[in-house]
Design an enzyme around this catalytic site. Structure first.
Site, PDB file in Angstrom:
ATOM      1  N   ASP A 101      -5.064   3.206  -2.143  1.00 30.17           N
ATOM      2  CA  ASP A 101      -6.140   3.572  -1.221  1.00 30.17           C
ATOM      3  C   ASP A 101      -6.732   4.923  -1.587  1.00 30.17           C
ATOM      4  O   ASP A 101      -6.062   5.946  -1.460  1.00 30.17           O
ATOM      5  CB  ASP A 101      -5.601   3.637   0.206  1.00 30.17           C
ATOM      6  CG  ASP A 101      -5.212   2.263   0.727  1.00 30.17           C
ATOM      7  OD1 ASP A 101      -6.097   1.409   0.815  1.00 30.17           O
ATOM      8  OD2 ASP A 101      -4.022   2.059   1.034  1.00 30.17           O
TER       9      ASP A 101
ATOM     10  N   MET B 174      -9.531   7.706  -0.645  1.00 30.66           N
ATOM     11  CA  MET B 174     -10.357   8.124   0.498  1.00 30.66           C
ATOM     12  C   MET B 174     -11.012   9.463   0.215  1.00 30.66           C
ATOM     13  O   MET B 174     -10.364  10.366  -0.324  1.00 30.66           O
ATOM     14  CB  MET B 174      -9.479   8.260   1.737  1.00 30.66           C
ATOM     15  CG  MET B 174      -8.722   6.990   2.070  1.00 30.66           C
ATOM     16  SD  MET B 174      -7.696   7.244   3.516  1.00 30.66           S
ATOM     17  CE  MET B 174      -6.968   5.615   3.676  1.00 30.66           C
TER      18      MET B 174
ATOM     19  N   HIS C 197      -1.249  -1.794  -4.154  1.00 35.80           N
ATOM     20  CA  HIS C 197      -2.495  -1.459  -3.453  1.00 35.80           C
ATOM     21  C   HIS C 197      -2.636   0.057  -3.350  1.00 35.80           C
ATOM     22  O   HIS C 197      -1.756   0.745  -2.843  1.00 35.80           O
ATOM     23  CB  HIS C 197      -2.479  -2.085  -2.059  1.00 35.80           C
ATOM     24  CG  HIS C 197      -3.762  -1.932  -1.306  1.00 35.80           C
ATOM     25  ND1 HIS C 197      -4.831  -2.781  -1.471  1.00 35.80           N
ATOM     26  CD2 HIS C 197      -4.144  -1.030  -0.377  1.00 35.80           C
ATOM     27  CE1 HIS C 197      -5.812  -2.416  -0.661  1.00 35.80           C
ATOM     28  NE2 HIS C 197      -5.428  -1.351   0.015  1.00 35.80           N
TER      29      HIS C 197
ATOM     30  N   MET D 202     -10.968  -5.797   6.422  1.00 34.87           N
ATOM     31  CA  MET D 202     -10.211  -4.721   7.083  1.00 34.87           C
ATOM     32  C   MET D 202      -9.835  -5.200   8.478  1.00 34.87           C
ATOM     33  O   MET D 202     -10.695  -5.609   9.259  1.00 34.87           O
ATOM     34  CB  MET D 202     -11.064  -3.452   7.215  1.00 34.87           C
ATOM     35  CG  MET D 202     -11.215  -2.619   5.956  1.00 34.87           C
ATOM     36  SD  MET D 202      -9.709  -2.145   5.089  1.00 34.87           S
ATOM     37  CE  MET D 202      -8.785  -1.271   6.345  1.00 34.87           C
TER      38      MET D 202
ATOM     39  N   SER E 237       0.847  -1.192   0.000  1.00 30.87           N
ATOM     40  CA  SER E 237       0.000   0.000   0.000  1.00 30.87           C
ATOM     41  C   SER E 237       0.881   1.241   0.000  1.00 30.87           C
ATOM     42  O   SER E 237       1.668   1.459   0.920  1.00 30.87           O
ATOM     43  CB  SER E 237      -0.893   0.016   1.245  1.00 30.87           C
ATOM     44  OG  SER E 237      -1.377   1.330   1.447  1.00 30.87           O
TER      45      SER E 237
ATOM     46  N   MET F  25     -12.404   3.833  -0.502  1.00 31.19           N
ATOM     47  CA  MET F  25     -13.040   4.151   0.778  1.00 31.19           C
ATOM     48  C   MET F  25     -13.828   5.430   0.570  1.00 31.19           C
ATOM     49  O   MET F  25     -13.503   6.493   1.093  1.00 31.19           O
ATOM     50  CB  MET F  25     -11.971   4.284   1.880  1.00 31.19           C
ATOM     51  CG  MET F  25     -11.432   2.919   2.296  1.00 31.19           C
ATOM     52  SD  MET F  25      -9.818   3.028   3.083  1.00 31.19           S
ATOM     53  CE  MET F  25      -8.791   2.934   1.623  1.00 31.19           C
TER      54      MET F  25
ATOM     55  N   GLY G 189      -0.472   2.461   9.439  1.00 32.93           N
ATOM     56  CA  GLY G 189       0.279   2.398  10.690  1.00 32.93           C
ATOM     57  C   GLY G 189      -0.531   2.146  11.952  1.00 32.93           C
ATOM     58  O   GLY G 189      -0.056   2.395  13.050  1.00 32.93           O
TER      59      GLY G 189
ATOM     60  N   HIS H 289      -8.495   0.167  -3.780  1.00 38.01           N
ATOM     61  CA  HIS H 289      -9.373   0.053  -2.601  1.00 38.01           C
ATOM     62  C   HIS H 289     -10.077   1.385  -2.397  1.00 38.01           C
ATOM     63  O   HIS H 289      -9.462   2.361  -1.967  1.00 38.01           O
ATOM     64  CB  HIS H 289      -8.486  -0.329  -1.401  1.00 38.01           C
ATOM     65  CG  HIS H 289      -9.211  -0.409  -0.101  1.00 38.01           C
ATOM     66  ND1 HIS H 289      -8.539  -0.476   1.106  1.00 38.01           N
ATOM     67  CD2 HIS H 289     -10.533  -0.449   0.221  1.00 38.01           C
ATOM     68  CE1 HIS H 289      -9.417  -0.557   2.095  1.00 38.01           C
ATOM     69  NE2 HIS H 289     -10.634  -0.526   1.589  1.00 38.01           N
TER      70      HIS H 289
ATOM     71  N   GLY I 279       1.502  -1.518   4.380  1.00 36.05           N
ATOM     72  CA  GLY I 279       1.974  -0.157   4.141  1.00 36.05           C
ATOM     73  C   GLY I 279       3.161   0.138   5.018  1.00 36.05           C
ATOM     74  O   GLY I 279       4.318   0.113   4.578  1.00 36.05           O
TER      75      GLY I 279
ATOM     76  N   ASP J 113      -6.084  -6.291   5.141  1.00 35.35           N
ATOM     77  CA  ASP J 113      -5.537  -4.932   5.021  1.00 35.35           C
ATOM     78  C   ASP J 113      -5.577  -4.222   6.371  1.00 35.35           C
ATOM     79  O   ASP J 113      -6.651  -3.977   6.919  1.00 35.35           O
ATOM     80  CB  ASP J 113      -6.381  -4.176   3.981  1.00 35.35           C
ATOM     81  CG  ASP J 113      -5.854  -2.793   3.669  1.00 35.35           C
ATOM     82  OD1 ASP J 113      -4.769  -2.434   4.149  1.00 35.35           O
ATOM     83  OD2 ASP J 113      -6.548  -2.061   2.916  1.00 35.35           O
TER      84      ASP J 113
HETATM   85  C1  DX5 Z   1      -6.131   1.836   5.615  1.00 35.88           C
HETATM   86  C2  DX5 Z   1      -5.744   1.405   4.221  1.00 35.88           C
HETATM   87  C3  DX5 Z   1      -4.577   0.499   4.199  1.00 35.88           C
HETATM   88  C4  DX5 Z   1      -3.322   1.070   4.806  1.00 35.88           C
HETATM   89  C5  DX5 Z   1      -2.565  -0.071   5.409  1.00 35.88           C
HETATM   90  O1  DX5 Z   1      -7.367   2.444   5.583  1.00 35.88           O
HETATM   91  O2  DX5 Z   1      -6.811   0.729   3.584  1.00 35.88           O
HETATM   92  O3  DX5 Z   1      -4.335  -0.042   2.914  1.00 35.88           O
HETATM   93  O4  DX5 Z   1      -2.509   1.761   3.897  1.00 35.88           O
HETATM   94  O5  DX5 Z   1      -1.481   0.436   6.073  1.00 35.88           O
HETATM   95  P1  DX5 Z   1      -0.701  -0.386   7.204  1.00 35.88           P
HETATM   96  O6  DX5 Z   1      -0.188  -1.630   6.575  1.00 35.88           O
HETATM   97  O7  DX5 Z   1       0.341   0.575   7.621  1.00 35.88           O
HETATM   98  O8  DX5 Z   1      -1.714  -0.690   8.314  1.00 35.88           O
HETATM   99 ZN    ZN Z   2      -6.347  -0.415   1.699  1.00 32.82          ZN
END
Ligand code: DX5
Ligand code: ZN
Length: 216
Positions: A35, A37, A33, A137, A8, A68, A145, A66, A197, A175
């Protein structure tokens, strides 16, 4: 099937986007990946079509997008045009989940549905056979993080059983909070695709971190 790794880029340094994508492209990662948002479905805003198009130009790896965002179906064709290979929207964000899955497939992409930590996997029973992948999720979506939610193991196991009972090949992607310690346990529980990520982009050698997750 050996598990897949989908880094990610959310927390990568966007000033170095070319190098980040090049690194992923040269690594053992299987997908990228991405993201998206909207600041409404989740309390954060990331990026949109323009950035995705730039990433697409730099990699031959499939883009695992992905979403969101609320009412995701408004934008499916634009994500396809931007380069998405697999498009994932949230169960909680779409009023007509079945119709949305069909719309993604008609546009020529693979279709996935994501579920938040509070959403039971059992709700997917009547659409599982239409899906290429389910994203579980394992943190509340919005940020990289965060700490992995341990209850997720039982959700993964239950979903794997549902997939086996129905004789399907639907993939399970996980994820949020994936690290070197939980990766082997997640794979054992039935995960097919690990998103990571922070574990990759806070490592001194991100390419090596990808390899470590791939061989977990
Ligand atoms: C969170 C995202 C993830 C995120 C994961 O809402 O969908 O893809 O980047 O990051 P880590 O691996 O750092 O939890
Ligand atoms: Zn994601």
């Amino acid at each position: 099937m050996a598990h897949l790794i989908s880094p990610s880029i959310l927390t990568a340094d966007f000033g170095q986007l070319n190098q980040v994508v090049e690194m992923i492209d040269n690594s053992q990662a299987d997908w990228v990946h991405i993201d998206v948002m909207d600041g409404v479905f989740v309390p954060n805003i990331s990026f949109g079509f323009h950035i995705i198009k730039s990433i697409k130009k730099k990699t031959s790896k499939p883009l695992d997008v992905h979403l969101m965002i609320i009412q995701p179906e408004r934008y499916f064709s634009q994500f396809r045009d931007a380069g998405a290979d697999l498009l994932c929207f949230h169960y909680e964000a779409s009023q007509h989940v079945h119709r949305s899955i069909q719309a993604i497939r008609e546009l020529g992409m693979k279709a996935a549905v994501a579920i938040n930590p509070h959403t039971p996997v059992e709700l997917l029973g009547d659409i599982l056979h239409d899906l290429d992948m389910v994203l579980i999720m394992t943190v509340n979506p919005g940020y990289g993080g965060q700490a992995f939610i341990k209850h997720s193991y039982s959700k993964i196991k239950r979903l794997k059983e549902m997939i086996r009972e129905k004789n399907l090949s639907t993939l399970i992607e996980v994820d949020g909070g994936v690290d070197f310690n939980n990766a082997p346990l997640l794979i054992q529980a039935g995960t097919d695709v690990l998103v990571a990520g922070n574990t990759i982009f806070s490592a001194s050698d991100p390419e090596e971190a990808i390899l470590r997750l791939k061989t977990a």
